[in-house]
Enzyme design. Structure first.
Site, PDB file in Angstrom:
ATOM      1  CG  HIS A 197      -2.003  -1.091   0.817  1.00 51.77           C
ATOM      2  ND1 HIS A 197      -2.049  -2.414   0.834  1.00 51.77           N
ATOM      3  CD2 HIS A 197      -3.424  -0.587   0.673  1.00 51.77           C
ATOM      4  CE1 HIS A 197      -3.328  -2.767   0.464  1.00 51.77           C
ATOM      5  NE2 HIS A 197      -4.165  -1.863   0.378  1.00 51.77           N
ATOM      6  CB  SER A 225      -1.792  -2.802  -7.328  1.00 51.90           C
ATOM      7  OG  SER A 225      -2.227  -3.132  -5.989  1.00 51.90           O
ATOM      8  CE  LYS A 280     -10.190  -9.106 -13.185  1.00 48.85           C
ATOM      9  NZ  LYS A 280      -9.217  -8.284 -13.863  1.00 48.85           N
ATOM     10  CG  ASP A 281      -9.833 -10.406  -5.827  1.00 49.63           C
ATOM     11  OD1 ASP A 281      -9.122 -10.930  -6.683  1.00 49.63           O
ATOM     12  OD2 ASP A 281      -9.238  -9.186  -4.944  1.00 49.63           O
ATOM     13  CD  GLU A 324       2.814 -34.245  -0.934  1.00 53.24           C
ATOM     14  OE1 GLU A 324       2.941 -35.325  -1.630  1.00 53.24           O
ATOM     15  OE2 GLU A 324       1.752 -33.646  -0.817  1.00 53.24           O
TER      16      GLU A 324
END
Lengths: 192, 289, 430
Positions: free
Chosen positions: C219, C223, C247-248, C291
């Protein structure tokens, strides 16, 4: 969502202010949010119910006890659902004492017959859990304090139970609980 | 400065790994790797299907009950099933009384309440399947040093799952006549020999298995539902049973899965529509240059 | 910090005013992920993965805390308690499969998040700190995942613990003592299992703390965006809420669809059969593999086979750690003034035709059976990996001629007649 409609227009925007359009838009947003909320609530169900007793715990719900070796006046301790179980064989004098107690004098009125099985009036099976706050009362082993009424005595807060496991004095509200049990043979009881 | 150090570090690592590459490649080119019989003649599990396969699959309780009979009559002589309790058999469609009766057919170690000595007693539904051997040492001693593995999780603990178990049970062969992909084992590896005490089985990773063929004759067990107990049938039933022991909650999982996926799909479509209309205000058609 | 046109939180009634005076938490949220955070309007779906990674962390913490209520960290009973969870605990199978597959999905979104950062050079000034904190988060998550995999005490758990702590044995002189100290014994046993459980419980909360720093650092400059051009004016941004929350939300739906499909219908697909065999210190599985999310690094570890000055084992360990630690230096290795790969022709070629295939090959080789072919492939890919980050990237950032950048984000979205700027990295408007 209200600010959506008052959004300062940025760049070239398509303005759709027809009333129907606004209603439809709100409806979709509310539906989407509600679906998310319903989903989150549904997730809570497994998250909460996982703490309930698991299948192996629920399955361990009966206990068999051979009571043939208990002499009159003696008591034994066993375990039922991970809690102490008291089994006591009463002497004739104790039975008489219990039966002679006036029912009106009891905090939780029950007769000895209410608390024992037909044909086995001398066998008193109770949970060894004080009904006050769950301590284990004394009085099973030889030489332990049996309280003022010759039954069980809870040392935590001084509850006195009589020979039939009934509360007579002290803070406990009810008699020692008699679990469900039956005789599977002449000498063995199955609790639970 | 960071970049110079970085470039030098990068070159050092690259040099070290390329030297490894060079040395390895040289040695690979100059020495011929020897092909082994297990690499060449190992067979992939057979293509066998079960009613519980796939996202809509469910247990076939009749098959699981038959498989239980095979486990009890045959496998349990050597193999434990220690994570399964008799109470779990209720999943196979037995009533509480039937489960109690099935459990009572087994003897489990218990304690004599009078003397405290270890005794064998009839099992109760809360007991787990008993092990045929008191400990691993006894198991190894009784089986030519090969400890029979616990079967509770067998179909999850092997690549190939239930089809592998089925293939193994039906796949014992005579190495003298065995051929794979049109190639005969003894022609390719004339020295191939099955070590004493082991049995040839091309589905086992190293081809030689310590377990003697367990299912050998039709009718080795008797099915109550009248199904003919052929070797293939018994193998298939017990493989299904072992799929169940490995994951008794499979039905729950698949049955929960569909509504969950359906709901999430519905919510996602709503989220998409919501997103689209929120963005409609600022997502203009792109102006052409 | 925020842009001058950022909306301010206005408490609407007496209660919210009172809260705002005493503890302005609603204000903080409003400015962090609410309408008070102006975000470039041109973010594509690659910008969804930060939020998804945060969601995955939450998912792992919730399911993990629940599993810890039923799991017993003792070598005698750990495996059995895991089976107890699977068989007897109400919804226990769901909790365990959700946690095990949750780990995989956590890594899926983290890797996509990192690739986004690499392609759009999100690590460059003024966002170096966000990137550095991100690498710290990645290391923490890797350590947590490794220790979590040990807990079921299956064969892969045990041998994974043994092999990975064995890496420290490669350190000259003190290596073996360090390994014994890490395990609290000479092989993995109760001591190791208990400390891994303790740390596996602790580290996710440490991670959550660093995630908060990561978002805080984000912040400060705001972004980044697909053009790599900094925000110039209000028309370049939209408020985070409702635009990016919506959107998220949609992205989360897609994530959950894939996730639940795995949890309910292929729960063991990403796992390893050997881990359903209880740990046996006397028998090693035929092919010890970690993994899938560790495969590329495992391939780098196995690529070094020749004692070139240092022992091969030490080279492998050094290279494996270096392959991640070098990310800390990326902001200073790549000096190109242009951020986005869209405007960097040479960088773009090396990214798509060099780095991506290299990582895929490493991933494949790390999971495959050892053979001369997979070793050779992983050696070439390892060489490229180090060349790419440490040699190619610094060099192309000096020699590359970037393509013209759009004048502003708005222009990139709407098209413009304004003259494009050649490779200029405009400073953020304040």
């Amino acid at each position: 969502m209200a600010e959506l409609r008052t959004e300062p227009t940025v760049g070239t925007t398509q303005e759709t202010d027809a009333k129907d359009g606004v209603r439809r838009r709100d409806f979709i947003d509310i539906a989407a949010l509600s679906a998310g909320g319903v989903g989150a609530l549904a997730v809570l169900y497994p998250l909460i119910s996982q703490m309930a007793p698991s299948e192996d715990v629920l399955a361990e719900s009966t206990t068999d006890v051979d009571v043939s070796a208990i002499e009159p006046g003696q008591a034994i301790k066993d375990v039922f659902r991970k809690q102490p179980l008291f089994i006591r064989r009463l002497t004739d004098a104790e039975i008489a004492e219990a039966n002679s107690t006036p029912i009106g004098a009891l905090r939780d009125p029950e007769t000895l017959d209410d608390r024992t099985l037909e044909g086995h009036r001398d066998l008193l099976v109770t949970m060894g859990v004080c009904t006050h706050l769950g301590c284990v009362p004394l009085g099973v082993a030889e030489g332990e304090n049996r309280g003022d009424y010759n039954g069980y005595f809870c040392p935590c807060h001084g509850s006195h139970y009589d020979v039939a496991g009934r509360i007579r004095k002290g803070p406990a509200p009810t008699n020692l609980l008699v679990p469900e049990y039956n005789f599977t043979s002449d000498t063995v009881i199955r609790v639970g | 400065m960071v970049r110079i150090i970085g470039i030098l570090t990068g070159l050092v690592f690259t040099l070290a790994v390329l030297i490894s590459f060079g040395v390895d490649t040289y040695s690979n080119l100059t020495t011929e790797a020897e092909e082994t019989a297990e690499h060449h003649f190992h067979a992939e599990p057979l293509d066998v299907s079960f009613p519980h396969d796939g996202p809509f699959g469910k247990w076939d309780t009749a098959q699981l009950q038959r498989g239980y009979v095979v486990y009890k009559e045959v496998c349990s002589a050597c193999h434990s099933l220690k994570y399964v309790a008799f109470r779990d058999l209720a999943d196979l469609g037995y009533t509480e009384a039937e489960v109690q009766a099935l459990a009572a057919e087994w003897q489990v170690p218990g304690i004599d309440p009078r003397t405290g000595e270890t005794v064998m007693r009839a099992a109760e539904p809360t007991d787990y399947f008993p092990s045929p051997y008191p400990n691993d040492v006894a198991a190894a001693a009784a089986n030519n040093n090969a400890i029979p593995p616990d079967l509770s999780l067998m179909t999850k603990a092997r690549h190939g799952g239930a089809p592998y178990v089925y293939s193994l049970l039906t796949g014992y062969e005579d190495p003298a006549t065995y051929s794979h992909d049109g190639e005969r084992l003894l022609e390719a590896y004339p020295d191939f020999e099955v070590p004493t005490g082991l049995y040839f089985n091309p589905y086992f990773p190293n081809l030689n298995l310590a377990m003697a063929p367990p299912l050998t004759t039709t009718g080795q067990v008797t099915y109550e539902d009248g199904t003919e107990a052929t070797i293939a049938q018994m193998s298939k039933d017990v493989s299904a049973f072992l799929s169940w022991t490995a994951e008794p909650t499979m039905d729950d999982r698949k049955q929960t899965g569909w509504p969950v996926l359906g709901f999430v799909l519905f919510a996602t479509i709503l989220a998409y529509l919501s997103k689209k209309q929120i963005w409609a205000a600022v997502k203009p058609a792109k102006r052409k240059h | 910090m925020s842009f001058a046109w950022a909306r301010q939180y206005e408490p609407k009634n007496g209660f919210t005013k009172w809260v705002d005076e005493k503890l302005p938490l609603p204000r903080l949220v409003y400015n962090a992920v609410g309408a008070g955070y102006p975000v470039p309007r041109n973010l594509n779906y690659m910008w969804n993965f930060g939020v998804l990674a945060g969601f995955a962390l939450l998912l792992q913490i919730v399911t993990g805390v629940i599993l810890a209520m039923h799991y017993a960290a003792n070598a005698e009973v750990a495996f059995a308690s895991t089976e107890h969870i699977m068989r007897d605990v109400n919804w226990g199978w769901l909790m365990r499969y959700a946690h095990a597959n949750g780990a995989s999905f956590f890594f899926v979104v983290i890797y996509l998040h990192i690739f986004r950062g690499l392609f759009y050079s999100s690590y460059k000034a003024p966002r170096e700190m966000i990137w550095l904190l991100g690498v710290v988060i990645f290391l923490l998550v890797m350590a947590t995942a490794f220790m979590g995999y040990v807990l079921p005490w299956g064969q892969m758990s045990f041998w994974g613990a043994k092999v990975i702590t064995g890496l420290f044995g490669a350190i000259p002189l003190v290596g073996e003592s360090i390994q014994v100290w890490l395990l609290g014994g000479f092989a993995p046993d109760n001591a190791a299992l208990n400390r891994f459980f303790s740390l596996h419980f602790l580290l996710p909360f440490v991670t959550a703390g660093v995630v908060i720093l990561h978002i805080w650092a984000l912040h400060i400059p705001g972004s980044s965006n697909p053009t790599g051009v900094e925000v110039k004016s209000e028309s370049d941004t939209v408020p985070f809420h409702p635009y990016y929350t919506a959107k998220d939300g949609f992205g989360l739906g897609i994530f959950l669809l894939a996730y639940f499909a795995m949890v309910f219908f292929l729960p063991n697909f990403l796992g390893h059969a050997d881990n359903y065999i209880e740990a046996n210190p006397l028998a090693t599985p035929a092919n010890i593999v970690p993994e899938w999310y560790f495969w590329p690094f495992y391939a780098i570890l196995r690529a070094f086979t020749f004692d070139f000055i240092l022992p091969a084992k030490l080279w492998g360990v050094l290279a494996m750690f270096a392959s991640i630690l070098l990310w800390f230096f990326l902001p200073w290795l790549d000096k190109s003034p242009v951020r986005s790969g869209h405007y960097r022709p040479l960088f773009r070629k090396f990214f798509w035709f060099g780095l991506i295939p290299c990582i895929l090959v490493l991933g494949y080789c790390g999971g495959a059976h050892l053979s001369p072919i997979t070793i050779a492939l992983s050696q070439i890919a390892t060489a490229y990996y180090f060349l790419h980050f440490l040699v190619i990237l610094p060099i192309i950032s000096s020699v590359e001629k970037p393509e013209p950048l759009p004048y502003s984000i708005t222009d990139a979205v709407l098209g413009s007649d304004k003259k494009p700027v050649l490779g200029e990295n405009t400073t953020p408007a304040v």
